[in-house]
Design a protein around this motif. Structure first.
Motif, PDB file in Angstrom:
ATOM      1  N   ARG A 132       3.667 -19.912 -11.275  1.00  0.00           N
ATOM      2  CA  ARG A 132       2.914 -21.130 -10.964  1.00  0.00           C
ATOM      3  C   ARG A 132       3.631 -21.924  -9.861  1.00  0.00           C
ATOM      4  NH1 ARG A 132       2.795 -23.270 -15.789  1.00  0.00           N
ATOM      5  NH2 ARG A 132       0.866 -22.197 -16.348  1.00  0.00           N
ATOM      6  N   PHE A 133       4.948 -22.004  -9.960  1.00  0.00           N
ATOM      7  CA  PHE A 133       5.709 -22.721  -8.939  1.00  0.00           C
ATOM      8  C   PHE A 133       5.624 -22.016  -7.589  1.00  0.00           C
ATOM      9  CE2 PHE A 133       9.746 -23.051  -6.595  1.00  0.00           C
ATOM     10  CZ  PHE A 133       9.640 -24.374  -6.203  1.00  0.00           C
ATOM     11  N   ILE A 134       5.754 -20.695  -7.580  1.00  0.00           N
ATOM     12  CA  ILE A 134       5.678 -19.932  -6.332  1.00  0.00           C
ATOM     13  C   ILE A 134       4.327 -20.140  -5.659  1.00  0.00           C
ATOM     14  CG2 ILE A 134       5.626 -17.602  -5.351  1.00  0.00           C
ATOM     15  CD1 ILE A 134       7.617 -16.773  -7.541  1.00  0.00           C
ATOM     16  N   ARG A 135       3.258 -20.072  -6.444  1.00  0.00           N
ATOM     17  CA  ARG A 135       1.912 -20.242  -5.887  1.00  0.00           C
ATOM     18  C   ARG A 135       1.750 -21.633  -5.288  1.00  0.00           C
ATOM     19  NH1 ARG A 135      -1.673 -17.008  -3.743  1.00  0.00           N
ATOM     20  NH2 ARG A 135      -1.517 -18.607  -2.138  1.00  0.00           N
ATOM     21  N   SER A 136       2.257 -22.659  -5.975  1.00  0.00           N
ATOM     22  CA  SER A 136       2.133 -24.025  -5.462  1.00  0.00           C
ATOM     23  C   SER A 136       2.990 -24.211  -4.215  1.00  0.00           C
ATOM     24  CB  SER A 136       2.535 -25.040  -6.538  1.00  0.00           C
ATOM     25  OG  SER A 136       3.910 -24.923  -6.858  1.00  0.00           O
ATOM     26  N   TRP A 137       4.158 -23.562  -4.170  1.00  0.00           N
ATOM     27  CA  TRP A 137       5.037 -23.660  -3.002  1.00  0.00           C
ATOM     28  C   TRP A 137       4.332 -23.124  -1.755  1.00  0.00           C
ATOM     29  CZ3 TRP A 137       7.419 -19.889   0.150  1.00  0.00           C
ATOM     30  CH2 TRP A 137       8.458 -20.355   0.969  1.00  0.00           C
ATOM     31  N   VAL A 138       3.626 -22.006  -1.900  1.00  0.00           N
ATOM     32  CA  VAL A 138       2.894 -21.432  -0.770  1.00  0.00           C
ATOM     33  C   VAL A 138       1.694 -22.304  -0.406  1.00  0.00           C
ATOM     34  CG1 VAL A 138       1.556 -19.446   0.017  1.00  0.00           C
ATOM     35  CG2 VAL A 138       3.630 -19.082  -1.315  1.00  0.00           C
ATOM     36  N   ASP A 139       0.952 -22.762  -1.403  1.00  0.00           N
ATOM     37  CA  ASP A 139      -0.274 -23.527  -1.147  1.00  0.00           C
ATOM     38  C   ASP A 139       0.001 -24.887  -0.507  1.00  0.00           C
ATOM     39  OD1 ASP A 139      -1.775 -21.480  -2.191  1.00  0.00           O
ATOM     40  OD2 ASP A 139      -1.979 -22.371  -4.183  1.00  0.00           O
ATOM     41  N   ASN A 140       1.178 -25.454  -0.775  1.00  0.00           N
ATOM     42  CA  ASN A 140       1.494 -26.795  -0.269  1.00  0.00           C
ATOM     43  C   ASN A 140       1.834 -26.824   1.213  1.00  0.00           C
ATOM     44  OD1 ASN A 140       1.065 -27.983  -2.742  1.00  0.00           O
ATOM     45  ND2 ASN A 140       3.218 -27.927  -3.355  1.00  0.00           N
ATOM     46  N   ASN A 141       2.060 -25.664   1.808  1.00  0.00           N
ATOM     47  CA  ASN A 141       2.409 -25.613   3.230  1.00  0.00           C
ATOM     48  C   ASN A 141       1.895 -24.299   3.802  1.00  0.00           C
ATOM     49  OD1 ASN A 141       3.606 -25.488   5.777  1.00  0.00           O
ATOM     50  ND2 ASN A 141       5.462 -26.549   5.103  1.00  0.00           N
ATOM     51  N   THR A 149       7.460  -7.928  -3.529  1.00  0.00           N
ATOM     52  CA  THR A 149       7.353  -6.561  -4.032  1.00  0.00           C
ATOM     53  C   THR A 149       7.441  -6.629  -5.548  1.00  0.00           C
ATOM     54  OG1 THR A 149       9.751  -6.154  -3.936  1.00  0.00           O
ATOM     55  CG2 THR A 149       8.466  -5.622  -1.977  1.00  0.00           C
ATOM     56  N   THR A 150       6.543  -5.955  -6.220  1.00  0.00           N
ATOM     57  CA  THR A 150       6.494  -6.042  -7.674  1.00  0.00           C
ATOM     58  C   THR A 150       5.803  -4.835  -8.273  1.00  0.00           C
ATOM     59  OG1 THR A 150       5.760  -7.409  -9.549  1.00  0.00           O
ATOM     60  CG2 THR A 150       4.318  -7.330  -7.616  1.00  0.00           C
ATOM     61  N   HIS A 151       6.179  -4.512  -9.505  1.00  0.00           N
ATOM     62  CA  HIS A 151       5.487  -3.487 -10.279  1.00  0.00           C
ATOM     63  C   HIS A 151       4.482  -4.126 -11.239  1.00  0.00           C
ATOM     64  CE1 HIS A 151       8.823  -1.050  -8.818  1.00  0.00           C
ATOM     65  NE2 HIS A 151       8.160   0.024  -9.190  1.00  0.00           N
ATOM     66  N   TYR A 152       4.467  -5.464 -11.283  1.00  0.00           N
ATOM     67  CA  TYR A 152       3.555  -6.166 -12.189  1.00  0.00           C
ATOM     68  C   TYR A 152       2.281  -6.531 -11.423  1.00  0.00           C
ATOM     69  CZ  TYR A 152       7.935  -6.659 -14.785  1.00  0.00           C
ATOM     70  OH  TYR A 152       9.123  -6.411 -15.429  1.00  0.00           O
ATOM     71  N   MET A 153       1.198  -5.846 -11.757  1.00  0.00           N
ATOM     72  CA  MET A 153      -0.043  -6.054 -11.022  1.00  0.00           C
ATOM     73  C   MET A 153      -0.601  -7.461 -11.221  1.00  0.00           C
ATOM     74  SD  MET A 153      -0.661  -3.296  -9.285  1.00  0.00           S
ATOM     75  CE  MET A 153       1.099  -3.407  -8.980  1.00  0.00           C
ATOM     76  N   VAL A 154      -0.392  -8.035 -12.396  1.00  0.00           N
ATOM     77  CA  VAL A 154      -0.851  -9.410 -12.642  1.00  0.00           C
ATOM     78  C   VAL A 154      -0.147 -10.366 -11.691  1.00  0.00           C
ATOM     79  CG1 VAL A 154      -0.843 -11.316 -14.308  1.00  0.00           C
ATOM     80  CG2 VAL A 154      -1.461  -9.002 -15.054  1.00  0.00           C
ATOM     81  N   GLU A 155       1.128 -10.120 -11.457  1.00  0.00           N
ATOM     82  CA  GLU A 155       1.910 -10.953 -10.549  1.00  0.00           C
ATOM     83  C   GLU A 155       1.369 -10.871  -9.124  1.00  0.00           C
ATOM     84  OE1 GLU A 155       6.226 -11.651 -11.501  1.00  0.00           O
ATOM     85  OE2 GLU A 155       6.412 -10.247  -9.834  1.00  0.00           O
ATOM     86  N   ALA A 156       1.062  -9.659  -8.678  1.00  0.00           N
ATOM     87  CA  ALA A 156       0.498  -9.477  -7.335  1.00  0.00           C
ATOM     88  C   ALA A 156      -0.857 -10.158  -7.223  1.00  0.00           C
ATOM     89  CB  ALA A 156       0.372  -7.989  -7.027  1.00  0.00           C
ATOM     90  N   ASP A 157      -1.661 -10.054  -8.275  1.00  0.00           N
ATOM     91  CA  ASP A 157      -2.999 -10.640  -8.257  1.00  0.00           C
ATOM     92  C   ASP A 157      -2.930 -12.160  -8.169  1.00  0.00           C
ATOM     93  OD1 ASP A 157      -5.724 -10.760  -8.297  1.00  0.00           O
ATOM     94  OD2 ASP A 157      -5.981  -9.822 -10.243  1.00  0.00           O
ATOM     95  N   GLU A 158      -1.988 -12.766  -8.890  1.00  0.00           N
ATOM     96  CA  GLU A 158      -1.875 -14.220  -8.923  1.00  0.00           C
ATOM     97  C   GLU A 158      -1.286 -14.797  -7.636  1.00  0.00           C
ATOM     98  OE1 GLU A 158       0.110 -15.926 -12.240  1.00  0.00           O
ATOM     99  OE2 GLU A 158      -0.997 -14.757 -13.725  1.00  0.00           O
ATOM    100  N   LEU A 159      -0.330 -14.098  -7.047  1.00  0.00           N
ATOM    101  CA  LEU A 159       0.464 -14.692  -5.969  1.00  0.00           C
ATOM    102  C   LEU A 159       0.051 -14.284  -4.565  1.00  0.00           C
ATOM    103  CD1 LEU A 159       4.060 -14.394  -7.491  1.00  0.00           C
ATOM    104  CD2 LEU A 159       2.540 -16.365  -7.508  1.00  0.00           C
ATOM    105  N   CYS A 160      -0.576 -13.136  -4.415  1.00  0.00           N
ATOM    106  CA  CYS A 160      -0.759 -12.576  -3.069  1.00  0.00           C
ATOM    107  C   CYS A 160      -2.163 -12.792  -2.521  1.00  0.00           C
ATOM    108  CB  CYS A 160      -0.449 -11.082  -3.083  1.00  0.00           C
ATOM    109  SG  CYS A 160       1.254 -10.711  -3.542  1.00  0.00           S
ATOM    110  N   ASP A 161      -2.228 -13.161  -1.238  1.00  0.00           N
ATOM    111  CA  ASP A 161      -3.503 -13.237  -0.537  1.00  0.00           C
ATOM    112  C   ASP A 161      -3.934 -11.859  -0.041  1.00  0.00           C
ATOM    113  OD1 ASP A 161      -3.694 -16.100  -0.730  1.00  0.00           O
ATOM    114  OD2 ASP A 161      -2.101 -16.191   0.764  1.00  0.00           O
ATOM    115  N   ARG A 162      -2.942 -10.998   0.217  1.00  0.00           N
ATOM    116  CA  ARG A 162      -3.204  -9.613   0.589  1.00  0.00           C
ATOM    117  C   ARG A 162      -2.237  -8.720  -0.172  1.00  0.00           C
ATOM    118  NH1 ARG A 162      -6.249  -8.436   4.884  1.00  0.00           N
ATOM    119  NH2 ARG A 162      -5.092  -6.527   5.370  1.00  0.00           N
ATOM    120  N   VAL A 163      -2.731  -7.575  -0.608  1.00  0.00           N
ATOM    121  CA  VAL A 163      -1.922  -6.641  -1.394  1.00  0.00           C
ATOM    122  C   VAL A 163      -1.935  -5.278  -0.722  1.00  0.00           C
ATOM    123  CG1 VAL A 163      -1.729  -5.401  -3.588  1.00  0.00           C
ATOM    124  CG2 VAL A 163      -2.331  -7.828  -3.576  1.00  0.00           C
TER     125      VAL A 163
END
Length: 283
Positions: A132-141, A149-163
């Motif tokens: 949640r913090f990472i997503r807000s950090w990106v969205d704020n600027n 890089t991650t093996h957790y697909m949920v993490e990629a889905d939540e955080l990435c604009d492109r995968v």
């Protein structure tokens, strides 16, 4: 790849640029603009406290003491590590040490942040808070860039604009999470919970509707459960109209969509868990 982009490893062939600078020819211009967090890393000095370690790293980047201390205080609160600020890093558990590493990565407010399995070692609740913090950090600027890089697909889905799905060094697909999942989806699948039919409707009546491929009807205590497979989403309107005509109330509606894990399995031919067991390189 991460090591090349962060100037830790020189590329054997080709070129790479970060913030417009060649990582091989201009590493001194790349480094002040980036930071990196790796899962499971043991950065820092065990004899120093959490606060002392973070302050030391801030000085490597030339932050003033006042800015560094403000950032340390704020970020320790974000990751729930304030009460361990004066504890020696050698006394921290794996999860707490990873929280310290996450604070270190964000403390300099880099233009480009590289995250390599950042939630490795964190429990479910802590992982959710960090995402949640990472997503807000990106969205704020909008000028900030995050490479994960991650093996957790949920993490990629939540955080990435492109995968990008990479297997054995090859990029198999690269698009937005929504587009990747949409390409996989062949049919629309819905789960409905409705008020009791009381003999007024049955599965065959829904299957007779245009665009309805299959209906699984399971009577439950106090409601009816319907699993619908539709040729297209527009067919759902006909189902709802049939319910309304029979005075049946719609209690719950859920669309079941493909996940990025499904996309990975489709492209690679096996699940992420199977790939990891075989020790094949993938991201």
């Amino acid at each position: 790849m991460i090591k090349i982009l962060t100037t830790l490893l020189a590329p054997s062939t080709g070129h790479a640029w970060v913030s417009g600078f060649d990582v091989a020819d201009e590493p001194e211009k790349v480094r002040p603009r980036i930071n990196m967090v790796s899962g499971g890393e043991t950065s820092g000095y065990g004899l120093l406290t959490v606060r002392e370690n973070l302050w030391m790293f801030s000085q490597f980047y030339g932050l003033s003491s006042s800015v560094a201390n403000q950032n340390i205080k704020r970020l320790l609160e974000v990751v729930g590590l304030t009460d361990r600020a004066n504890a020696k890093s050698s006394d921290l558990s794996t999860g707490l040490r990873q929280k310290m590493n996450i604070v270190r990565g964000f403390m300099t407010d880099p233009d480009v942040l590289f995250l390599d399995e950042p939630t490795l070692g964190l429990d479910v609740g802590a992982s959710r808070e960090v995402r949640r913090f990472i997503r807000s950090w990106v969205d704020n600027n909008s000028t900030r860039t995050l490479m994960l890089t991650t093996h957790y697909m949920v993490e990629a889905d939540e955080l990435c604009d492109r995968v990008a799905i990479i297997n054995q060094g090859r990029v198999l697909a690269c698009d937005t999470p929504a587009n990747l999942k949409h390409q996989l989806q062949q049919e629309a699948i819905f789960h409905l919970e409705v008020s009791p039919f009381n003999g007024s409707l049955n599965a065959a009546m829904f299957e007779a509707l245009p665009g309805v491929c299959n209906v699984i009807h399971k009577p439950q205590e106090g409601f009816e459960s319907l699993e619908l497979i539709l040729e297209e989403e527009q067919a759902l309107a006909r189902v709802v109209n049939t319910l309304n005509t029979a005075n049946i109330r719609l209690l719950n509606l859920q669309k079941n969509e493909p996940t990025l894990e499904d996309v990975f399995v489709k492209l690679v031919g096996q699940s992420m868990e199977e790939v990891e067991k075989k020790g094949e390189p993938d991201e």
